[in-house]
Scaffold this motif. Structure first.
Motif, short mmCIF file in Angstrom:
data_model
loop_
_atom_site.label_atom_id
_atom_site.label_comp_id
_atom_site.label_asym_id
_atom_site.label_seq_id
_atom_site.Cartn_x
_atom_site.Cartn_y
_atom_site.Cartn_z
N ASP A 103 21.93 -17.42 46.10
CA ASP A 103 22.66 -17.04 45.36
C ASP A 103 21.45 -16.35 43.70
O ASP A 103 21.58 -17.85 43.32
N ILE A 104 21.38 -15.41 44.20
CA ILE A 104 20.40 -15.10 42.53
C ILE A 104 20.90 -15.97 41.46
O ILE A 104 20.24 -16.43 40.36
N ASP A 105 22.42 -16.09 41.18
CA ASP A 105 22.84 -16.83 39.75
C ASP A 105 22.80 -18.07 39.79
O ASP A 105 23.44 -18.87 38.69
N THR A 106 21.95 -18.74 41.01
CA THR A 106 22.06 -20.10 40.56
C THR A 106 20.59 -20.51 40.49
O THR A 106 20.23 -21.09 40.44
N ASP A 107 19.99 -19.46 39.87
CA ASP A 107 18.52 -19.49 39.62
C ASP A 107 17.89 -18.29 38.92
O ASP A 107 17.78 -17.34 38.75
N ASP A 108 18.04 -19.38 37.55
CA ASP A 108 17.35 -17.81 36.23
C ASP A 108 16.33 -16.98 36.65
O ASP A 108 15.79 -15.88 36.41
N ASP A 109 15.11 -17.38 37.29
CA ASP A 109 14.09 -16.59 37.51
C ASP A 109 14.22 -15.95 38.92
O ASP A 109 13.97 -14.70 38.66
N LEU A 110 15.20 -16.35 40.26
CA LEU A 110 15.44 -14.86 41.18
C LEU A 110 16.01 -13.91 39.74
O LEU A 110 16.13 -12.96 40.31
N ALA A 111 17.48 -15.06 39.13
CA ALA A 111 17.71 -13.66 38.79
C ALA A 111 17.60 -12.50 37.74
O ALA A 111 17.84 -11.62 37.28
N TYR B 295 15.05 -10.05 39.78
CA TYR B 295 15.79 -9.43 40.80
C TYR B 295 17.41 -8.21 40.33
O TYR B 295 17.40 -7.68 40.89
N GLY B 296 18.09 -9.23 39.28
CA GLY B 296 19.12 -8.50 38.06
C GLY B 296 19.93 -8.54 39.25
O GLY B 296 20.49 -8.59 40.18
#
Length: 81
Positions: free
Chosen positions: A37-45, A48-49
């Motif tokens: 879940d990208i919302d658990t990782d600031d870099d991924l969020a 990939y937004g």
């Protein structure tokens, strides 16, 4: 073994559809699947937004927004899975 990383987020209808396509494409193959879940990782969020779902194969982006099981199957086959 091929590593497939599925980047998703909660309440994403495209992610639900992509999850089914991924399950179809990896069935019977030597593929390690992880879902993040990208919302658990600031870099991924930040990276990939709103482009989820995203499929990474061995760390390289294969698809985003929509996942075509046939295209994914061909890519997995090309990688030896």
């Amino acid at each position: 073994m091929v590593t497939l990383t599925f980047l998703t987020r909660a309440d994403c209808h495209l992610c639900e559809t992509a999850r089914d396509a991924i399950a179809e494409a990896v069935a019977g193959r030597d593929v390690s699947v992880s879902e993040i879940d990208i919302d658990t990782d600031d870099d991924l969020a930040g990276q990939y937004g709103w482009d989820v779902p995203v499929v990474l194969l061995n760390g390289r982006q294969h698809s985003f927004h929509r996942v075509d099981s046939g295209r994914l199957s061909r890519a997995l086959e090309a990688l030896g899975a």
